[in-house]
Enzyme design. Sequence first.
Site, PDB file in Angstrom:
ATOM      1  N   ASP A  14       0.787  -1.247   0.000  1.00 29.86           N
ATOM      2  CA  ASP A  14       0.000   0.000   0.000  1.00 29.86           C
ATOM      3  C   ASP A  14       0.817   1.294   0.000  1.00 29.86           C
ATOM      4  O   ASP A  14       0.517   2.230   0.763  1.00 29.86           O
ATOM      5  CB  ASP A  14      -0.952   0.022   1.215  1.00 29.86           C
ATOM      6  N   LYS A  99      -7.078  -4.931  -2.939  1.00 29.32           N
ATOM      7  CA  LYS A  99      -7.961  -5.467  -1.890  1.00 29.32           C
ATOM      8  C   LYS A  99      -9.058  -4.470  -1.539  1.00 29.32           C
ATOM      9  O   LYS A  99      -8.830  -3.266  -1.540  1.00 29.32           O
ATOM     10  CB  LYS A  99      -7.156  -5.874  -0.655  1.00 29.32           C
ATOM     11  N   CYS A 147      -2.014  -2.711   7.704  1.00 24.17           N
ATOM     12  CA  CYS A 147      -1.858  -3.669   6.607  1.00 24.17           C
ATOM     13  C   CYS A 147      -0.558  -4.455   6.669  1.00 24.17           C
ATOM     14  O   CYS A 147      -0.531  -5.630   6.308  1.00 24.17           O
ATOM     15  CB  CYS A 147      -2.027  -2.963   5.268  1.00 24.17           C
TER      16      CYS A 147
HETATM   17  C1  VGL Z   1      -4.625   0.731   5.905  1.00 21.43           C
HETATM   18  C2  VGL Z   1      -6.007   1.852   7.340  1.00 21.43           C
HETATM   19  C3  VGL Z   1      -7.063   1.695   6.471  1.00 21.43           C
HETATM   20  C4  VGL Z   1      -3.239   0.238   5.595  1.00 21.43           C
HETATM   21  C5  VGL Z   1      -5.669   0.558   5.018  1.00 21.43           C
HETATM   22  O1  VGL Z   1      -2.888   0.118   4.407  1.00 21.43           O
HETATM   23  O2  VGL Z   1      -2.488  -0.026   6.560  1.00 21.43           O
HETATM   24  N1  VGL Z   1      -4.813   1.367   7.056  1.00 21.43           N
HETATM   25  N2  VGL Z   1      -6.882   1.039   5.314  1.00 21.43           N
END
Ligand code: VGL
Length: 198
Positions: A14, A99, A147
């Site tokens: 991410d 995702k 994540c």
């Molecule tokens: C994430 C919060 C909400 C992440 C994703 O990638 O860690 N954190 N969605």
Amino acid sequence: MTAFAPTTALLVIDVQNDFADPAGSLSVRGAAEILPVVNTEIVQALAGGAPVVYTQDWHPESTPHFAKDGGIWPVHCVQETWGAAFHPELAVGDSVVRKGANGEDGYSGFSMRDPTTGETVPTALHGLLRDAGVKSVVIVGLATDYCVKATALDARTLGYAATVLATGVRAVDLQAGDGEQAIADMKGAGVVIEGERA
Ligand code: VGL
Ligand code: ZN
């Protein structure tokens, strides 16, 4: 720096504008500092013949993941928007696992939670790694306490050896200390934390 072989995969979690850019809606403090570390790992992995897999948080405009729809997060990483795009300084490859695309909740690169049935459904990641003969994963990216942690714990549950590079991750830290707690939780699950500051 990590020694890579074809049976080790680098997972880049991410590294998207909403998390990695200071102007992002869920910007992670210090995220810019990981970019050179992540890019160096990518070069090392490719040189060692290791697969490099990128994940992307890929939400619809409405999902129980967002505070406005009953969850806890500001709107972020909405499909096809600037916030969901990879950070422009990231050395991006073509193996990408998205995702949350159908409104699923959850954090792991390996699994998601169906918003209606509550069931856990797998992403393509495990199959992709298994087909490539991967036995261990090295994890970098965002965020340590969500994540990265969820992906590392799932990796262990699925039988992979897992290493997280401390210099290649940063935490959201909704509560002070969340990042450190996440590191402790990962260690407790047999994840190797490399390059930890003393
Ligand atoms: C994430 C919060 C909400 C992440 C994703 O990638 O860690 N954190 N969605
Ligand atoms: Zn998200």
